[in-house]
Enzyme design. Structure first.
Site, short mmCIF file in Angstrom:
data_model
loop_
_atom_site.label_atom_id
_atom_site.label_comp_id
_atom_site.label_asym_id
_atom_site.label_seq_id
_atom_site.Cartn_x
_atom_site.Cartn_y
_atom_site.Cartn_z
CD GLU A 1 -80.76 -10.47 1.69
OE1 GLU A 1 -81.70 -11.24 1.45
OE2 GLU A 1 -79.59 -10.65 1.24
NE ARG B 1 -75.00 -21.54 5.18
CZ ARG B 1 -74.20 -21.53 4.13
NH1 ARG B 1 -73.42 -22.57 3.89
NH2 ARG B 1 -74.18 -20.52 3.31
CE1 TYR C 1 -70.05 -29.11 10.97
CE2 TYR C 1 -69.80 -30.75 9.24
CZ TYR C 1 -70.18 -29.49 9.65
OH TYR C 1 -70.71 -28.60 8.74
CG ASP D 1 -72.69 -20.03 -4.04
OD1 ASP D 1 -71.53 -20.46 -4.16
OD2 ASP D 1 -73.49 -20.45 -3.17
#
Length: 411
Positions: free
Chosen positions: A42, A116, A223, A300
């Site tokens: 990462e 997330r 939500y 993605d």
């Protein structure tokens, strides 16, 4: 926590995953379940996710269930009762979908909304428990394949050798340049997002539902998150400054102006979004080839999509599950085997992965564009859209089945 990268002497791993976001961690976890030795690199100094809420449809929660992670997601997320669409100008309800009962039975898993960062943490913890090697502050600059082995070079000088590399480095993927010279496509729409605590002063209507208000060149989604402690709000609208090429914009006049004709419930909800950062909306045109040598794009990096079907993270998790399926029994003898890699099988596995996933993700990408266009119409288009939505009764699954039912090759 900073986890140092290795020295310039090549570190050997069976699978190298570039990117420690949702896609990278899901892929690493899936392959580790096959017995693979997996390393995730990462570029940031720590693992983490930015953003707010995620809608996890049954095609994704079914896979979390397969990995033994569904109950952890349930424990920290919310299972909404309904998905409701309303007209943002009139406030009238257009259609609703009950998300429990027959819906959950039909698709074999629940619909969950989750922060997330919470889902990312669940996947990160699972990777650590599975023995995945996690490396931060490591920006991969190149990957080349020689004699069936991939070599990845990091900006600091570190080198990794692997039988296969999964490029999960996102929308603006550096690795995608190795297979395509395309660029992200500007949608013209931007989002402001925010979460606020739910208090006694919070309007109590719909605190158990996902609610979408559809307006001309704008929409708003709300939500609950974290067991109903937080209210998640996303305001998306067509931005003149973004169309001019400005990703960020110093003023908030565009935000207020976009919703000036909407009902008070929508205008008042704008107070819940953060104004420090706005999120420009991009996707890319679908491409057929995701592979170069022993490197394959995923998530993605392979198929960035607009958010209107709430499928970005869901399709990334589908990618990971498919990669697990195509390597089990071919590249790897079986789950928990402790390795035994057949390097000659990797070429076939990567090819099969792309052949399975590219058509499906292309359909999701294209459908998301059409779906978004229908949300933002005005005039006669709005009238026809509302009539179409209103004609759909609760329990009508014709628009969901292609996306939520298990695909033929799902393990």
């Amino acid at each position: 926590m900073f986890e140092p990268e290795p020295s310039t002497e090549a570190a050997i791993t069976e699978v190298l995953v570039i990117g420690g976001g949702m896609t990278g961690l899901a892929s690493a976890l899936a392959l580790s379940r096959n017995g693979a030795s997996v390393t995730v690199v990462e570029r940031a100094r720590e693992f983490g996710e930015v953003g707010a809420g995620l809608q996890m449809a049954p095609n994704a929660t079914r896979i979390l269930q397969r990995w033994g992670l569904l109950e952890k997601a349930r424990a920290i997320g919310v299972q909404p009762r309904h998905l409701i669409f309303r007209d943002a100008i009139s406030g009238e309800e257009l259609t609703r979908q009950t998300l429990g009962g027959e819906f959950e039975k039909r698709y074999g898993a629940p619909y969950i909304v989750i922060h997330r960062s919470d889902l990312h943490r669940i996947l990160l913890d699972a990777c650590r428990e599975a023995g995945v090697t996690l490396v931060t502050d490591a920006a991969v600059t190149s990957v080349e394949t020689v004699d069936g082995r991939a070599t990845a070079r990091v900006a600091s000088g570190a080198v990794y050798e692997a039988d296969a590399v999964l490029a999960a480095d996102g929308l603006k993927s550096r690795m995608r340049r190795e297979v395509s010279d395309d660029e992200p496509v500007i949608s013209g729409f931007v989002a402001y997002r925010g979460t606020v605590p739910i208090t006694e002063e919070t309007p109590q209507d719909d605190l158990e539902n996902v609610v979408v208000y559809l307006g001309p060149n704008c929409h708003l989604v709300q939500y609950p998150l974290r067991k109903g402690e937080l209210l998640n709000t996303v305001a998306v609208f067509k931005s003149p400054s973004f169309e001019r090429g400005e990703e960020q914009y110093g003023g908030v006049d565009e935000l207020q102006n976009a919703y000036v004709d909407c009902v008070p419930a929508v205008r008042n909800a704008l107070a819940n979004v953060g104004l420090e950062v706005r999120w420009p909306m991009y996707d890319r045109e679908p491409i057929e080839n995701w592979i170069t040598g022993r490197m394959v794009l995923t998530g993605d990096a392979a198929h960035p999509m607009l958010q209107y079907l709430a499928q970005g993270a869901c399709q990334a998790i589908e990618d990971a599950a498919t990669m697990q399926d195509v390597t089990r029994g071919t590249v790897f003898p079986g789950e928990g085997s402790g390795g035994g890699v057949d390097v000659d099988a990797w070429d076939d596995a990567l090819r099969e992965f792309a052949e399975r996933r590219a058509p499906r993700t292309a359909r999701v990408q294209r459908t998301a564009r059409v779906w978004g266009a229908s949300w933002h119409v005005s005039g006669i288009g709005r009238t026809l859209r509302n009539l179409l939505f209103a004609s759909r009764g609760d329990g009508n699954f014709q628009y969901n089945d292609w996306l939520y039912l298990p695909v033929a090759d799902e393990g």
